[in-house]
Scaffold this motif. Sequence first.
Motif, PDB file in Angstrom:
ATOM      1  N   ALA A   1      50.002  41.894  39.659  1.00 18.86           N
ATOM      2  CA  ALA A   1      49.829  41.084  40.835  1.00 18.86           C
ATOM      3  C   ALA A   1      49.330  42.205  42.118  1.00 18.86           C
ATOM      4  O   ALA A   1      49.779  43.281  42.338  1.00 18.86           O
ATOM      5  CB  ALA A   1      51.266  40.631  41.287  1.00 18.86           C
TER       6      ALA A   1
ATOM      7  N   ILE B   1      47.249  43.953  39.294  1.00 16.83           N
ATOM      8  CA  ILE B   1      46.336  43.224  38.564  1.00 16.83           C
ATOM      9  C   ILE B   1      44.774  43.842  38.744  1.00 16.83           C
ATOM     10  O   ILE B   1      44.048  44.084  37.890  1.00 16.83           O
ATOM     11  CB  ILE B   1      46.201  41.615  38.845  1.00 16.83           C
ATOM     12  CG1 ILE B   1      45.280  41.039  37.433  1.00 16.83           C
ATOM     13  CG2 ILE B   1      45.947  41.312  40.061  1.00 16.83           C
ATOM     14  CD1 ILE B   1      45.713  40.864  36.500  1.00 16.83           C
TER      15      ILE B   1
ATOM     16  N   TYR C   1      37.408  45.272  31.466  1.00 13.80           N
ATOM     17  CA  TYR C   1      36.161  45.392  31.552  1.00 13.80           C
ATOM     18  C   TYR C   1      35.564  46.275  30.348  1.00 13.80           C
ATOM     19  O   TYR C   1      34.647  46.033  29.476  1.00 13.80           O
ATOM     20  CB  TYR C   1      35.228  45.944  32.972  1.00 13.80           C
ATOM     21  CG  TYR C   1      33.854  45.824  32.661  1.00 13.80           C
ATOM     22  CD1 TYR C   1      32.762  44.828  32.847  1.00 13.80           C
ATOM     23  CD2 TYR C   1      33.437  47.308  32.271  1.00 13.80           C
ATOM     24  CE1 TYR C   1      31.583  45.183  32.693  1.00 13.80           C
ATOM     25  CE2 TYR C   1      32.151  47.503  32.090  1.00 13.80           C
ATOM     26  CZ  TYR C   1      31.209  46.495  32.379  1.00 13.80           C
ATOM     27  OH  TYR C   1      29.919  46.569  32.174  1.00 13.80           O
TER      28      TYR C   1
ATOM     29  N   GLN D   1      42.609  39.658  27.809  1.00 13.17           N
ATOM     30  CA  GLN D   1      42.821  38.677  29.130  1.00 13.17           C
ATOM     31  C   GLN D   1      43.620  39.239  30.135  1.00 13.17           C
ATOM     32  O   GLN D   1      44.567  39.728  29.899  1.00 13.17           O
ATOM     33  CB  GLN D   1      43.358  37.221  28.916  1.00 13.17           C
ATOM     34  CG  GLN D   1      42.680  36.394  28.080  1.00 13.17           C
ATOM     35  CD  GLN D   1      43.048  34.621  27.868  1.00 13.17           C
ATOM     36  OE1 GLN D   1      43.725  34.330  28.842  1.00 13.17           O
ATOM     37  NE2 GLN D   1      42.879  34.286  26.952  1.00 13.17           N
ATOM     38  N   ALA D   2      42.929  39.558  31.188  1.00 14.11           N
ATOM     39  CA  ALA D   2      43.755  39.978  32.549  1.00 14.11           C
ATOM     40  C   ALA D   2      44.327  38.677  33.357  1.00 14.11           C
ATOM     41  O   ALA D   2      43.249  37.862  33.608  1.00 14.11           O
ATOM     42  CB  ALA D   2      42.704  40.772  33.378  1.00 14.11           C
ATOM     43  N   GLU D   3      45.542  38.570  33.412  1.00 14.85           N
ATOM     44  CA  GLU D   3      45.942  37.451  34.058  1.00 14.85           C
ATOM     45  C   GLU D   3      46.823  37.734  35.429  1.00 14.85           C
ATOM     46  O   GLU D   3      47.660  38.721  35.215  1.00 14.85           O
ATOM     47  CB  GLU D   3      46.878  36.733  33.253  1.00 14.85           C
ATOM     48  CG  GLU D   3      45.947  36.127  32.174  1.00 14.85           C
ATOM     49  CD  GLU D   3      44.980  34.865  32.568  1.00 14.85           C
ATOM     50  OE1 GLU D   3      44.986  34.380  33.656  1.00 14.85           O
ATOM     51  OE2 GLU D   3      44.144  34.561  31.855  1.00 14.85           O
ATOM     52  N   ILE D   4      46.733  37.063  36.563  1.00 19.80           N
ATOM     53  CA  ILE D   4      47.769  37.247  37.435  1.00 19.80           C
ATOM     54  C   ILE D   4      49.090  36.920  37.209  1.00 19.80           C
ATOM     55  O   ILE D   4      49.152  35.362  36.741  1.00 19.80           O
ATOM     56  CB  ILE D   4      47.215  36.468  38.732  1.00 19.80           C
ATOM     57  CG1 ILE D   4      45.642  36.793  39.264  1.00 19.80           C
ATOM     58  CG2 ILE D   4      47.981  36.781  40.028  1.00 19.80           C
ATOM     59  CD1 ILE D   4      45.022  35.797  40.037  1.00 19.80           C
TER      60      ILE D   4
END
Lengths: 337, 337
Positions: free
Chosen positions: A44, A48, A56, A67-70
């Motif tokens: 967050a 994040i 990347y 996967q990058a997730e908030i």
Amino acid sequence: MLKYDEELFLRLVEEEGLAYREQIENFVDEICKKGYSNIFLIGAGGTIAMMYPYEYILKSNSTIEVQAEIAAEFMVMNNKRFSKDSVCIFTSVSGTTEETVAAAKLCKERGATTIALVAEPNTPLTQVVDYCITTGSETHSFDTFFMLLYMLVFRFMYNNNEFPQYEQFTNEVALLPKAILNSVKAFDAKAEEFASKHKDTDYHMMVGSGNLWGNTYSYAMCILEEMQWIHAKSIHAAEFFHGTLELVVEDTSVILLKGEDETRPLMDRVERFAEKITKQLTVIDTKDFEMEGISEEFRNHFSVSINWALLSRISVHLERERNHPLTLRRYYRQMAY
Amino acid sequence: MLKYDEELFLRLVEEEGLAYREQIENFVDEICKKGYSNIFLIGAGGTIAMMYPYEYILKSNSTIEVQAEIAAEFMVMNNKRFSKDSVCIFTSVSGTTEETVAAAKLCKERGATTIALVAEPNTPLTQVVDYCITTGSETHSFDTFFMLLYMLVFRFMYNNNEFPQYEQFTNEVALLPKAILNSVKAFDAKAEEFASKHKDTDYHMMVGSGNLWGNTYSYAMCILEEMQWIHAKSIHAAEFFHGTLELVVEDTSVILLKGEDETRPLMDRVERFAEKITKQLTVIDTKDFEMEGISEEFRNHFSVSINWALLSRISVHLERERNHPLTLRRYYRQMAY
């Protein structure tokens, strides 16, 4: 240098940070032996943003699904690629960031493997995850986290037979703290000059790409907006020509964060445009720094760390020039919402 | 309504848009029969933003692996999840967007399956892809594209045995144009009021989440910045409290785009904060609109279309109130860069 203890930096980042190498390798090897389906990088705000470089790097160097997730969105969205076979990685300086702790708990409850990097020991986050590195100090915690994330992420790639250079790479990670320190020293006068020149500038456009997009997003939001109350728009170099360019005029402050990965030509294009239009162009380019002992092929990855350390010098000089403490908040932890 | 031909809208979006249903089903079925590994949604500016809702919808409703990628970055980053087994989806109004055409060519050359939605016939993009829907008109092209993307994306989910309600859903897609038209009519006076009140406002903060994040990002960058030269910061509701909130003061224009998916509570939280601080809060909430004939379970998906159509009303009123044509550019296609 202003507000910078070189010895403390080297002790915290170099000595103590590197001491976790074996621990990281052991648990990553254990996870890989057991098997996993994909990696979720969850955070967050600043944490994040800190994950975006590694998302990347994985996307462009590995077939491992990432996967990058908030955190707050991840909690409610019911991501269908997430399962008990996922590996979920978190970082938190305080170990108390509400959404991050909640997301880690959710992942753990669903049977996924959870890993955290935390500065403060004995915090909610350290207690909930399967594997935790507790660095013990909030000072220079982002520099340390970046270094630990290199070892962690590239170990996953090594175990996936996609990064035979792991041993050499990790030896070079050990050289990174000194490379950071030397870069910071070489840049500090420029950081001071920028802060002095822009102490009354009320809007900055920040452009980045590839593995530096996370720093671009983070510096605009978490430093300029949150810590200095200055309006800042972060824009990806690949998107710059689809709108934001129209706002650039002769006195618009445009800050380009140039790194050394495959997306550099996108930044070059923005630079060629901006230098024609504005007199307030600032280019912060990792190519200008030596990174002693680091081989050409890995400079692109390490520029994430170098860039963040350079930006951090601007922060302390802005704080002094503008007489605006980086810790001052109007609302955060000042009121309930 | 100002600059709005209702009959033309219904003819283009309802009659002609829906006419492509069978064609879409046929090629999606063909692709699914052959098999594929993942879906890439690729675009630039407004057309990558248009993909974000469908990336979110797939992530939260399907196990199909999906990645939305900015075309210019995708071209250079060497994404390792991309292969000849990938399905790549593009949209372009003109069919000439340089990066999109280049990315489609690259995907085709690497053997991937390529699909495009294009307004203009006989353009570089229509010629390069395997499957193309050419709608024939630039007017209301985004409304039409959204509708075609619903059919396309949910057909993939249906074929993946994850969306048995496909038939009912697609019948409701057919009701969407009238729902849009009625919503737009109900909102138009408010759009005019907003434009009049904010004709001199020089900065807006736009907040969105979930399947409305793409519209939030796009409206700030492609409309307010590009077409009206007004500074705008788009910020995800899940990230708002990690920095940008500190800039909100009594007269800050904050625009909340509320939809009906799982992330709505994140928006509620921003709303509770913003209404305490600023007197310039605008909430655009799809829940305020009827969407006749559309069932409760699908409203959340269709709010992407409804929201975009509402925002488009603000654009035409801003154009008039500010005497600033939406087509005016300082740089785009005015100079080489």
